[in-house]
Structure formats: C-alpha cells, structure tokens
Motif scaffolding. Structure first.
Motif, mmCIF file in Angstrom:
data_model
loop_
_atom_site.group_PDB
_atom_site.id
_atom_site.type_symbol
_atom_site.label_atom_id
_atom_site.label_comp_id
_atom_site.label_asym_id
_atom_site.label_seq_id
_atom_site.Cartn_x
_atom_site.Cartn_y
_atom_site.Cartn_z
ATOM 1 N N GLU A 101 -36.963 -16.364 8.665
ATOM 2 C CA GLU A 101 -38.405 -16.109 8.673
ATOM 3 C C GLU A 101 -39.076 -17.044 9.674
ATOM 4 N N ASN A 124 -34.632 -16.871 3.718
ATOM 5 C CA ASN A 124 -34.546 -16.266 2.389
ATOM 6 C C ASN A 124 -33.076 -16.082 2.045
ATOM 7 N N SER A 126 -30.507 -14.560 -0.806
ATOM 8 C CA SER A 126 -30.429 -13.746 -2.018
ATOM 9 C C SER A 126 -28.987 -13.341 -2.289
ATOM 10 N N ARG A 160 -38.524 -25.631 -1.211
ATOM 11 C CA ARG A 160 -38.132 -24.343 -1.794
ATOM 12 C C ARG A 160 -39.336 -23.743 -2.503
ATOM 13 N N GLY A 190 -33.436 -18.045 -3.064
ATOM 14 C CA GLY A 190 -34.883 -18.068 -2.867
ATOM 15 C C GLY A 190 -35.238 -18.362 -1.431
ATOM 16 N N PHE A 191 -36.520 -18.690 -1.228
ATOM 17 C CA PHE A 191 -37.012 -18.968 0.121
ATOM 18 C C PHE A 191 -37.073 -20.475 0.359
#
Length: 384
Positions: A101, A124, A126, A160, A190-191
């Motif tokens: 990102e 990100n 996942s 985070r 998570g991001f």
C-alpha cells in the motif's frame, strides 16, 4: 503524457493509482523526475515534467503477492519480486496474500509519518485459513528520501492497525538496518504501516498501544505509552528491562472509599517482573458527562490504588487534576490496580429541605437558597 490501458496494468500486477514516470539516471538507476509525475485516472493519462530527455519508463507499485504455507511448518524465507523477504509459520495450510500500500485508510497517530520503503509504505498481510504462529518481515530498502530523513535524525518504526479496536498499535523491536531495510516481527495478520518519528520517540512521543497488550519497558529511558487514542498514558522507566500490560475495566475489586464516587475507570497495570519503577506517571483523560452521571465532583477527581489490605489508598507521590484539560494524574513507584474517584455530590432543590444518609453513617439535613450540588469532603487536618 502516456495514455495507458487498465487491463495491461492489471496484468503486470501493478497498482493503477500509483503509476508514475521515472527516468534512468547516470548511475543506471530509475529515478523520479524533479518536475514530478502525476496521473489522471479519469482520462488514464500519466504525465511527467522534465528539463531533459533520455530513457524513460512507466512504473506502478506492486499490487499483490501470494505464497503457500503448510500448517505448523518452518518455511525457508520467501523472497518477493521487489526484494521483500517473509519468514512465516501458520496454524493451517493457507495462501498468504501480501498487498503493498502507498497510503493509509485511517489517519496515523500524531507525530508519526509514512515512510516509503521501495514502492510501498505499508503491507496488508492476510491468510486464507488459520492464524500466524510467528512471522518476520524484511522490507525492501527505504527510498532515497526516506533514508535521508532517517540519517537526519528521524526514527524508523512500524505500526499495526487493529480493525477491531479501530486504532494503531506500535510494534516493539522493529529495526532499521544498515542496508536501509526494516525488519519487523508480525504478531498477526493485518495492515502494517512503516513510519518515521523523531529519534527520541521512545521518550517524547506516546507509543500507541492496545489495552491488554504487553509493551516493552527500559531501565535506560522513559517510555511514553498511549492507550485508546490517548485516553490513558503511562510514562514509565523500570529498574530492569521489563514489559508492562494495562487492562481497563469498569468496576474495581474493592469497595469504593467512604464519601467517594467511582467514575467507572479502573486499570490493572502489571509488570512482567514485579519491581519498583524509576519513574511512574499515570494520566487519564476523563469525560465530564460520565463524571456527572456518577455523582462525583469533577474538581475532586484523583487516582487511588488498591493496597495489600484491599483498601483504596492515595499514592505517596500524589494525584492532581487539570480541569481545563480534563486530565487526572498520579505519580507512583509501583503499579497494581488503580481507579479514579471523586468526592460524592448531593443535589438539592431551592428552598427545599433534604436529608442525606452518607455511606459511613454521617447524616446531613440541608436547605439552600438555590438548586445546587452539595459536595462533602472529609478532612483529617486543618489548613489554618
């Protein structure tokens, strides 16, 4: 000006919004033009302004990476196309998706700014199944501008974003390496945002933290730890390198002190290794509406801790209030269960006699000239 095709961009695994022109400099390194490069996604045109010509190319941020892991298996490091390395172990067979990102969806906490590493400022992470047992990420090298800011006295760090709490939390132990990469332990999916702050961030800038999350402390410096967006802050320097955990609850484990009202703000503050601290300061930002609803006098709010006899006690270091800032502060050399209390307020109506039975058996019959709040504050000494 270059008119691009969205299908081609997607097939290249590039982020359309990030498309920019770059030119090859004298060291054969692709470089952003001084005049800048912009994109108009409506007309699908990328533009660059320059004072020279040479070899130019169109680039976008890497859109997505995907790797497969086997349950409970220590894998060799995965090296992604841009040089990012990931070591990961999960609880289930899963596809791990890594999406770079260049911006954040939720604003960063005050005093932190995005730090660009290679083509991204955040990732990100996942998993299609299970959870992370352990994961360690090494980023691509920081951009020239980011590396220069760190050399000039900024500190690289990682935050985070916790979707459940809707806030960021600081990642302890993230390191900026001599090759301009960052190494970060990832506790869960998570991001993750790569950020910079002043070099003294561990002292002067509150480190965002979730309640019930352990935070590393130091014997060499003061850590300023912020919970719930600044609702509670701890300034702590421990005798040894330690960890601290703070949990918020609405009720205490001992009866309220006589003539006092709880405002529903209790905190279990625990050190992993119990010890006296070199510096301990607790700051709580209260809400006036909550205080009034509890029947407490705002000006009288103070911190108290539960002692070994399960009695709420005023701290030796004292407790103060800043009514304009709505902050209650306590200074202490130890941590345990703490709560915020105020003197009990009694409401009377103008020219109407009222009788109050106070918790300790004290009885008050009072009549006043106006609607008012009556505050009763017991004292054990006289001021004059």
């Amino acid at each position: 000006n270059y008119k691009y095709d969205s299908t081609t961009v997607a097939a290249a695994g590039a982020s359309e919004a990030s498309l920019r022109f770059m030119y090859k400099n004298n060291e054969s390194v692709w470089t952003a033009p001084d005049g800048g490069s912009t994109i108009d996604m409506g007309t699908k045109v990328v533009t660059a302004i320059t004072t020279h010509f040479g070899e130019w190319g169109l680039f976008g941020d890497v859109l997505i990476f995907s790797i497969s892991i086997t349950a409970n298996t220590d894998h060799a490091p995965f090296e992604l196309a841009d040089g990012t390395k990931l070591v990961i172990k999960g609880t289930a067979d899963a596809e791990v998706t890594i999406t770079p990102e260049i911006a954040v969806a939720v604003d960063l906490p005050a005093d932190f700014s995005l730090l660009k590493v290679a083509s991204y400022s955040g990732l990100n992470i996942s998993l299609s199944a299970g959870t992370i047992i352990k994961a360690n990420l090494t980023t691509s090298p920081a951009s020239v501008t980011a590396a220069a800011s760190i050399a000039a006295g900024m500190q690289a760090a990682c935050l985070r974003f916790d979707a459940e709490a809707n806030t960021y939390t600081y990642i302890d132990g993230a390191s900026y390496n001599t090759d301009k990469t960052m190494t970060v332990d990832l506790p869960k999916a998570g991001f993750y945002a790569f950020v910079s702050a002043s070099a003294s961030a561990s002292v002067s800038i509150p480190l965002p933290t979730l309640y019930a999350e352990a935070r590393v402390t130091s014997s060499a410096s003061v850590k300023n730890i912020s919970y719930a967006g600044g609702e509670l802050t701890l300034e702590v320097q421990t005798t040894t390198n330690n960890t601290i955990t703070c949990t918020k609850k609405s009720n205490g484990t001992a009866a309220d002190p006589i003539h006092k009202r709880s405002i529903g703000a209790f905190f279990d503050i625990e050190l992993d290794t119990e010890e006296k601290v070199k510096k301990g300061e607790i700051n709580y930002k209260y809400d006036s509406t909550t205080v009034a609803a509890a029947g407490a006098s705002e000006a009288s709010l103070r911190f108290m801790y539960k002692n070994n006899e399960s009695v709420w006690t005023a701290p030796d270091g004292g407790s103060t209030i800043d009514v304009s800032a709505k902050v209650v502060t306590a200074t202490t050399t130890h941590f345990s269960e703490w709560g915020v209390f105020g003197d009990a307020m009694l409401s009377i109506t103008a020219n109407t006699e009222a009788t109050f039975n106070i918790a300790d058996g004290t009885k008050l019959v009072i009549k006043g000239t106006a609607d008012a709040e009556v505050t009763i504050t017991p004292e054990i000494a006289v001021a004059v």
